[in-house]
Write an enzyme that holds these catalytic residues in place. Structure first.
Site, PDB file in Angstrom:
ATOM      1  N   ARG A 234       0.834  -1.452  -0.270  1.00  0.00           N
ATOM      2  CA  ARG A 234       0.021  -0.418   0.119  1.00  0.00           C
ATOM      3  C   ARG A 234       1.298   1.088   0.338  1.00  0.00           C
ATOM      4  O   ARG A 234       1.972   1.456   0.868  1.00  0.00           O
ATOM      5  CB  ARG A 234      -0.801   0.244   1.225  1.00  0.00           C
ATOM      6  CG  ARG A 234      -1.866  -0.620   1.197  1.00  0.00           C
ATOM      7  CD  ARG A 234      -2.985  -0.532  -0.168  1.00  0.00           C
ATOM      8  NE  ARG A 234      -4.546  -1.161   0.285  1.00  0.00           N
ATOM      9  CZ  ARG A 234      -4.699  -2.652  -0.661  1.00  0.00           C
ATOM     10  NH1 ARG A 234      -3.042  -2.102  -1.733  1.00  0.00           N
ATOM     11  NH2 ARG A 234      -5.398  -3.234  -0.246  1.00  0.00           N
ATOM     12  N   ASP A 258       4.263  -0.131  -6.967  1.00  0.00           N
ATOM     13  CA  ASP A 258       2.641  -0.844  -7.752  1.00  0.00           C
ATOM     14  C   ASP A 258       2.071  -0.318  -7.473  1.00  0.00           C
ATOM     15  O   ASP A 258       0.135   0.237  -7.926  1.00  0.00           O
ATOM     16  CB  ASP A 258       2.729  -2.286  -7.449  1.00  0.00           C
ATOM     17  CG  ASP A 258       1.029  -2.679  -8.577  1.00  0.00           C
ATOM     18  OD1 ASP A 258       1.129  -2.610  -9.900  1.00  0.00           O
ATOM     19  OD2 ASP A 258       0.275  -3.414  -7.826  1.00  0.00           O
ATOM     20  N   GLU A 263      -2.508   7.677  -4.861  1.00  0.00           N
ATOM     21  CA  GLU A 263      -3.055   6.884  -5.724  1.00  0.00           C
ATOM     22  C   GLU A 263      -4.063   6.770  -7.072  1.00  0.00           C
ATOM     23  O   GLU A 263      -4.519   6.855  -7.421  1.00  0.00           O
ATOM     24  CB  GLU A 263      -3.173   4.971  -6.572  1.00  0.00           C
ATOM     25  CG  GLU A 263      -3.648   4.521  -5.286  1.00  0.00           C
ATOM     26  CD  GLU A 263      -3.445   3.337  -5.227  1.00  0.00           C
ATOM     27  OE1 GLU A 263      -2.090   2.496  -5.232  1.00  0.00           O
ATOM     28  OE2 GLU A 263      -4.439   2.103  -5.078  1.00  0.00           O
ATOM     29  N   HIS A 295      -0.786  -0.468 -10.165  1.00  0.00           N
ATOM     30  CA  HIS A 295      -1.538  -0.927  -8.754  1.00  0.00           C
ATOM     31  C   HIS A 295      -2.526  -2.143  -9.611  1.00  0.00           C
ATOM     32  O   HIS A 295      -2.934  -2.406  -9.372  1.00  0.00           O
ATOM     33  CB  HIS A 295      -2.817  -0.211  -7.869  1.00  0.00           C
ATOM     34  CG  HIS A 295      -2.983  -1.610  -7.130  1.00  0.00           C
ATOM     35  ND1 HIS A 295      -3.540  -0.220  -5.420  1.00  0.00           N
ATOM     36  CD2 HIS A 295      -3.345  -2.782  -6.533  1.00  0.00           C
ATOM     37  CE1 HIS A 295      -4.154  -1.434  -4.496  1.00  0.00           C
ATOM     38  NE2 HIS A 295      -3.998  -2.667  -4.961  1.00  0.00           N
TER      39      HIS A 295
HETATM   40  P1  NAI Z   1      -1.590 -10.993   5.616  1.00  0.00           P
HETATM   41  O1  NAI Z   1      -2.958 -10.675   6.593  1.00  0.00           O
HETATM   42  O2  NAI Z   1      -1.711 -13.025   4.579  1.00  0.00           O
HETATM   43  O3  NAI Z   1       0.008 -11.367   5.723  1.00  0.00           O
HETATM   44  C1  NAI Z   1       0.070  -9.299   6.926  1.00  0.00           C
HETATM   45  C2  NAI Z   1       0.773 -10.263   7.856  1.00  0.00           C
HETATM   46  O4  NAI Z   1       1.738  -8.628   7.253  1.00  0.00           O
HETATM   47  C3  NAI Z   1       0.948 -10.147   8.654  1.00  0.00           C
HETATM   48  O5  NAI Z   1       1.733 -11.592   8.399  1.00  0.00           O
HETATM   49  C4  NAI Z   1       0.759  -9.832   9.581  1.00  0.00           C
HETATM   50  O6  NAI Z   1       1.322 -10.596  10.783  1.00  0.00           O
HETATM   51  C5  NAI Z   1       1.844  -8.763   9.460  1.00  0.00           C
HETATM   52  N1  NAI Z   1       2.006  -7.746  10.032  1.00  0.00           N
HETATM   53  C6  NAI Z   1       0.950  -6.262  10.064  1.00  0.00           C
HETATM   54  N2  NAI Z   1       1.002  -5.477  10.780  1.00  0.00           N
HETATM   55  C7  NAI Z   1       1.680  -5.433  10.510  1.00  0.00           C
HETATM   56  C8  NAI Z   1       2.971  -4.384  12.118  1.00  0.00           C
HETATM   57  N3  NAI Z   1       2.500  -3.155  12.610  1.00  0.00           N
HETATM   58  N4  NAI Z   1       4.102  -5.625  12.096  1.00  0.00           N
HETATM   59  C9  NAI Z   1       4.729  -6.451  11.471  1.00  0.00           C
HETATM   60  N5  NAI Z   1       4.153  -7.442  10.753  1.00  0.00           N
HETATM   61  C10 NAI Z   1       2.910  -6.819  10.610  1.00  0.00           C
HETATM   62  O7  NAI Z   1      -2.097 -10.402   3.704  1.00  0.00           O
HETATM   63  P2  NAI Z   1      -1.613 -10.538   2.542  1.00  0.00           P
HETATM   64  O8  NAI Z   1      -2.502 -11.496   1.062  1.00  0.00           O
HETATM   65  O9  NAI Z   1      -0.234 -11.317   2.413  1.00  0.00           O
HETATM   66  O10 NAI Z   1      -1.237  -9.072   1.535  1.00  0.00           O
HETATM   67  C11 NAI Z   1      -0.331  -7.960   2.211  1.00  0.00           C
HETATM   68  C12 NAI Z   1      -1.093  -6.814   2.008  1.00  0.00           C
HETATM   69  O11 NAI Z   1      -0.825  -6.671  -0.210  1.00  0.00           O
HETATM   70  C13 NAI Z   1      -2.453  -6.585   2.301  1.00  0.00           C
HETATM   71  O12 NAI Z   1      -2.137  -5.552   2.994  1.00  0.00           O
HETATM   72  C14 NAI Z   1      -2.719  -5.100   0.476  1.00  0.00           C
HETATM   73  O13 NAI Z   1      -1.793  -4.403   1.823  1.00  0.00           O
HETATM   74  C15 NAI Z   1      -1.568  -5.665  -0.030  1.00  0.00           C
HETATM   75  N6  NAI Z   1      -1.392  -5.539  -1.832  1.00  0.00           N
HETATM   76  C16 NAI Z   1      -1.600  -6.222  -2.620  1.00  0.00           C
HETATM   77  C17 NAI Z   1      -2.228  -5.889  -3.812  1.00  0.00           C
HETATM   78  C18 NAI Z   1      -1.714  -5.811  -5.337  1.00  0.00           C
HETATM   79  O14 NAI Z   1      -2.287  -5.638  -6.018  1.00  0.00           O
HETATM   80  N7  NAI Z   1      -0.342  -4.413  -5.290  1.00  0.00           N
HETATM   81  C19 NAI Z   1      -3.163  -7.330  -4.339  1.00  0.00           C
HETATM   82  C20 NAI Z   1      -3.202  -7.366  -2.743  1.00  0.00           C
HETATM   83  C21 NAI Z   1      -2.960  -7.138  -1.548  1.00  0.00           C
END
Ligand code: NAI
Length: 330
Positions: A234, A258, A263, A295
């Site tokens: 993000r 990305d 955005e 994105h």
């Molecule tokens: P997820 O929920 O599986 O993983 C997020 C990880 O971040 C978790 O392991 C969590 O413990 C960790 N985390 C959260 N807050 C934290 C903090 N303050 N300090 C340290 N670790 C922390 O999520 P996933 O599916 O891996 O997605 C991650 C991000 O990718 C989403 O939140 C979204 O923003 C982004 N995304 C981007 C896309 C794109 O097209 N560019 C598409 C899908 C997701």
């Protein structure tokens, strides 16, 4: 059930229609949800939102007044929805928690490789019959230290790819993944050690009040000179102006993004006939060691099919009054 699908893009229409198979009356609108368009959902119990739709308290109020009860997000992230306001107004909110972590992970690595091996410059040169190699030198990924911030679904997939390249992997997350430690040789550490010691840093945490500007002027100054920074998570995780200053001094050697903190109103739309008003992204585009995609990390056939299937499943559950693990307030 009649559902208004806001921000219905051409690339997802076919997947939505196929997944729906005529079950729900889908009103596909190629316009964003905002204060003015929210009333178009009148008569629908449910609406579906894309990541660029902004469900602020004002917008939610208009949806509520028009009888909408259910928000089916076509995304994993939900930072574009004011959840407190949604809860207060009695909305149920469902998302697509996982549709293809591989899509985002693979795009992340595509940015790394394209920046490292200067593929865009090389391609442009060759098209002009300039076959010289000066200025195109890259580095071996093998043996480099990659810092992965956030080892959830996407970060873990990135780790596994980079492990295959022979990178040494440092990770930071609030929870340690034992499987990654055992199978991919990951060493968990705090964020500041990771920033100081990594050659490549890639971000995979969600945007929350805790993670906003996780990468700021201070953390950038602590990074190795010439570091590669990749953000496919993000935009708000990174202080973009601080990155620009570090690109100017070459402290940041490569920047792949990305997602962008400003955005909204820019990405996902064709502005090719407009005058660009955003001076920050305009400056970023002047660096030949910056690669920007709009994105699109999620944009694979597999991911689009999974997003459509889960969105229709979420609508089915709402219609039947069935329990649904994809709902946020359970
Ligand atoms: P997820 O929920 O599986 O993983 C997020 C990880 O971040 C978790 O392991 C969590 O413990 C960790 N985390 C959260 N807050 C934290 C903090 N303050 N300090 C340290 N670790 C922390 O999520 P996933 O599916 O891996 O997605 C991650 C991000 O990718 C989403 O939140 C979204 O923003 C982004 N995304 C981007 C896309 C794109 O097209 N560019 C598409 C899908 C997701």
């Amino acid at each position: 059930m009649t559902t208004t699908i806001f921000s219905a893009h051409g690339f997802e229409e076919e997947h939505l229609r196929e997944a729906n198979a005529g079950r729900h009356d889908l009103r596909l609108l190629n316009i964003k949800l905002d204060n003015h368009t929210a009333a178009l959902a009148k008569g629908c119990e449910a609406v579906s939102l894309f990541v660029s739709d902004n469900a602020s308290p004002d917008v939610l109020k208009v949806l509520h007044e028009n009888g909408v009860k259910y928000l089916a997000l076509r995304s994993a992230g939900f930072n574009h929805v004011d959840l407190a306001a949604a809860k207060e107004l009695g909305f149920r909110v469902a998302r697509v928690p996982a549709y293809s972590p591989y899509a985002v992970a693979e795009h992340t690595v595509a940015l790394m490789l394209a920046l490292n091996r200067k593929l865009i410059r090389a391609h442009n040169r060759v098209r002009e019959l300039n076959f010289s190699l000066d200025g195109l030198t890259g580095f071996d990924m093998h043996g480099k230290t990659a810092g992965v911030i956030g080892t959830g679904k996407i970060g873990s997939a990135v780790v596994r790819i980079l492990h295959g390249f022979g990178c040494r992997i440092l990770a930071h997350d609030q929870y340690e993944n034992e499987v990654l430690k055992t199978l991919s040789g990951v060493t968990y550490t705090d964020c500041s050690t990771l920033c100081k010691t990594s050659d490549i840093i890639t971000l995979h945490v969600p945007l929350t009040p805790h993670t906003r500007y996780l990468i700021d002027r201070h953390s950038i100054n602590s990074m190795k000179p010439g570091v590669m920074l990749i953000n496919t998570s993000r935009g708000g995780l990174v202080d973009t102006k601080a990155v620009i200053d570090a690109l100017k001094t070459r402290h940041v050697g490569y920047f792949g993004m990305d997602v962008y903190e400003e955005e909204e109103g820019l990405f996902f739309e064709d502005h090719s006939g407009d005058v660009l008003q955003d001076d920050v992204i305009a400056r970023l585009m002047t660096f030949n060691n910056v690669l920007i995609t709009s994105h699109q990390a999620f944009l694979t056939d597999t991911a689009l099919k999974n997003i459509a299937d889960t969105t229709i499943y979420n609508l089915d559950c709402f219609e039947k009054g069935a329990e649904n693990e994809n709902e946020l307030f359970i």
